[in-house]
Design a protein around this motif. Structure first.
Motif, short mmCIF file in Angstrom:
data_model
loop_
_atom_site.label_atom_id
_atom_site.label_comp_id
_atom_site.label_asym_id
_atom_site.label_seq_id
_atom_site.Cartn_x
_atom_site.Cartn_y
_atom_site.Cartn_z
N GLY A 183 29.28 47.36 33.66
CA GLY A 183 29.88 48.03 32.52
C GLY A 183 31.20 47.47 32.04
O GLY A 183 31.77 47.98 31.05
N TYR A 184 31.72 46.42 32.65
CA TYR A 184 32.95 45.79 32.18
C TYR A 184 32.64 44.97 30.92
O TYR A 184 31.58 44.36 30.81
CB TYR A 184 33.55 44.87 33.23
CG TYR A 184 34.07 45.55 34.46
CD1 TYR A 184 35.29 46.23 34.43
CD2 TYR A 184 33.39 45.49 35.68
CE1 TYR A 184 35.79 46.84 35.57
CE2 TYR A 184 33.88 46.10 36.82
CZ TYR A 184 35.08 46.78 36.76
OH TYR A 184 35.58 47.39 37.89
N ARG A 185 33.61 44.93 30.02
CA ARG A 185 33.45 44.11 28.81
C ARG A 185 34.55 43.05 28.69
O ARG A 185 34.48 42.17 27.83
CB ARG A 185 33.47 45.00 27.56
CG ARG A 185 32.21 45.86 27.45
CD ARG A 185 30.97 45.00 27.26
NE ARG A 185 29.71 45.76 27.28
CZ ARG A 185 28.95 45.90 28.34
NH1 ARG A 185 29.31 45.35 29.51
NH2 ARG A 185 27.83 46.59 28.30
N VAL A 186 35.57 43.15 29.55
CA VAL A 186 36.69 42.21 29.51
C VAL A 186 37.06 41.81 30.93
O VAL A 186 37.07 42.65 31.84
CB VAL A 186 37.93 42.82 28.82
CG1 VAL A 186 39.09 41.83 28.80
CG2 VAL A 186 37.59 43.27 27.42
N ILE A 187 37.34 40.51 31.13
CA ILE A 187 37.90 40.04 32.39
C ILE A 187 39.24 39.38 32.06
O ILE A 187 39.34 38.59 31.12
CB ILE A 187 36.98 39.02 33.11
CG1 ILE A 187 35.59 39.62 33.33
CG2 ILE A 187 37.58 38.58 34.44
CD1 ILE A 187 34.60 38.66 33.99
N ARG A 188 40.27 39.72 32.82
CA ARG A 188 41.60 39.11 32.63
C ARG A 188 42.04 38.49 33.95
O ARG A 188 41.73 39.00 35.03
CB ARG A 188 42.61 40.18 32.20
CG ARG A 188 42.38 40.73 30.81
CD ARG A 188 43.22 41.97 30.56
NE ARG A 188 44.65 41.71 30.63
CZ ARG A 188 45.42 41.41 29.59
NH1 ARG A 188 44.89 41.34 28.38
NH2 ARG A 188 46.71 41.21 29.73
N TRP A 189 42.78 37.39 33.84
CA TRP A 189 43.34 36.77 35.04
C TRP A 189 44.51 35.88 34.66
O TRP A 189 44.79 35.66 33.48
CB TRP A 189 42.29 36.00 35.83
CG TRP A 189 41.68 34.78 35.18
CD1 TRP A 189 42.08 33.48 35.30
CD2 TRP A 189 40.52 34.75 34.34
NE1 TRP A 189 41.25 32.65 34.60
CE2 TRP A 189 40.28 33.40 34.00
CE3 TRP A 189 39.64 35.73 33.85
CZ2 TRP A 189 39.21 32.99 33.19
CZ3 TRP A 189 38.59 35.34 33.04
CH2 TRP A 189 38.38 33.98 32.72
N THR A 190 45.21 35.38 35.66
CA THR A 190 46.34 34.47 35.43
C THR A 190 46.00 33.09 35.99
O THR A 190 45.19 32.96 36.91
CB THR A 190 47.62 34.98 36.11
OG1 THR A 190 47.45 34.97 37.53
CG2 THR A 190 47.98 36.38 35.66
#
Length: 279
Positions: free
Chosen positions: A103-110
């Motif tokens: 169900g995730y629609r966005v992945i963020r990382w550095t």
């Protein structure tokens, strides 16, 4: 040799991941109780096995910001002897597949914007975009990767319902024509090392901007730490300014003959359609 990707969620699997993490960064790994808790509570931990041996992993957990839930991808590591084989790309694609399923629609990382391998993977191959710049994000990190440089990081955002953007979105001929829009060049010194050379151009009507970084920043840092710091401070000032002015790092182009990676900057409101196919 065959590669298999597996969800990691048992204590034994996560202990194996911690051992690999320690080998890669030469520092203490994320505590087992933390990775186990994340894996049991909405996080996604994936291991890459080559003939039964763990050779890479990606570790992520739920994040929340501005009313939006996303997957925070905290760490990806590949055994040094198995790099440059596309394992990182396959781990991230598997992570995206599993994230969508949950169900995730966005992945963020550095990631460190001076690490060209990561920049190319994240922006050119995956289609994530650099949306924020965090100065000295993790403070002093005396591990094998950071080596006393300020731990500046790009925050990248990968919207899983969007088509990828990046290097394949513009033909190489178009990028070569855009060289006049380079606002940071890599000039070669007498000793062969590359130094940052800012350029003043009229950005008001520019459809895109290019900024160069060395392809092999770790080697440059090993040979001349003062020059590495010069790159950190030059890119910090420029990238922060571009982001404030509404640009995003929307792609990357490797120019092997020059030994540089060019970041492709587009205005936040502008995206282009993907052309061509993945490698």
């Amino acid at each position: 040799m065959s590669l298999s990707l597996q969800i990691l969620e048992t204590i034994e699997q996560l202990k194996e991941m911690a051992k690999l993490e320690e080998e890669i960064w030469k520092t203490a790994p994320v505590p087992l109780h933390q990775t186990l808790t994340a894996a049991k509570n909405g996080g996604i931990v994936i291991g890459a096995y080559m003939d039964g041996k763990l050779v890479g992993f990606v570790y992520s957990f739920p994040g929340f910001r501005n009313g939006e839930v996303y997957l925070c991808s905290h760490m990806m590591g590949i055994d040094a002897s198995f790099r440059d084989r596309g394992i990182g790309y396959r781990l991230k694609r598997k992570q995206a597949e599993e994230a969508r399923r949950r169900g995730y629609r966005v992945i963020r990382w550095t990631y460190d914007p001076l690490q060209s391998r990561n920049g190319y993977l994240n922006l050119a191959k995956l289609g994530a975009v650099g949306v924020e710049y965090v100065e000295n994000c993790y403070g002093e990190m005396n591990d094998a990767l950071n080596g006393q440089l300020p731990s500046d990081r790009f925050i990248v955002e990968w919207r899983l319902d969007e088509r990828p953007t990046g290097e394949r979105s513009l033909a190489k001929a178009d990028l070569l024509k855009a060289r006049s829009l380079t606002v940071l060049e890599a000039g070669q010194r007498a000793d062969g090392l590359l130094q940052p050379v800012p350029r003043d151009i009229d950005e008001t009507a520019a459809p895109l901007l290019l900024t160069a970084i060395p392809l092999d920043f770790p080697q440059l840092k090993e040979r001349d730490f003062a020059l590495a710091l010069e790159w950190r401070l030059a890119t910090r000032a420029l990238f922060q300014r571009l982001l404030v002015e509404g640009w995003i790092a929307a792609g990357a182009w490797r120019c092997l003959e020059e030994g540089v990676l060019y970041y492709i900057w587009k205005r936040r409101s502008e995206r282009w359609q993907q052309k061509g196919e993945e490698e």
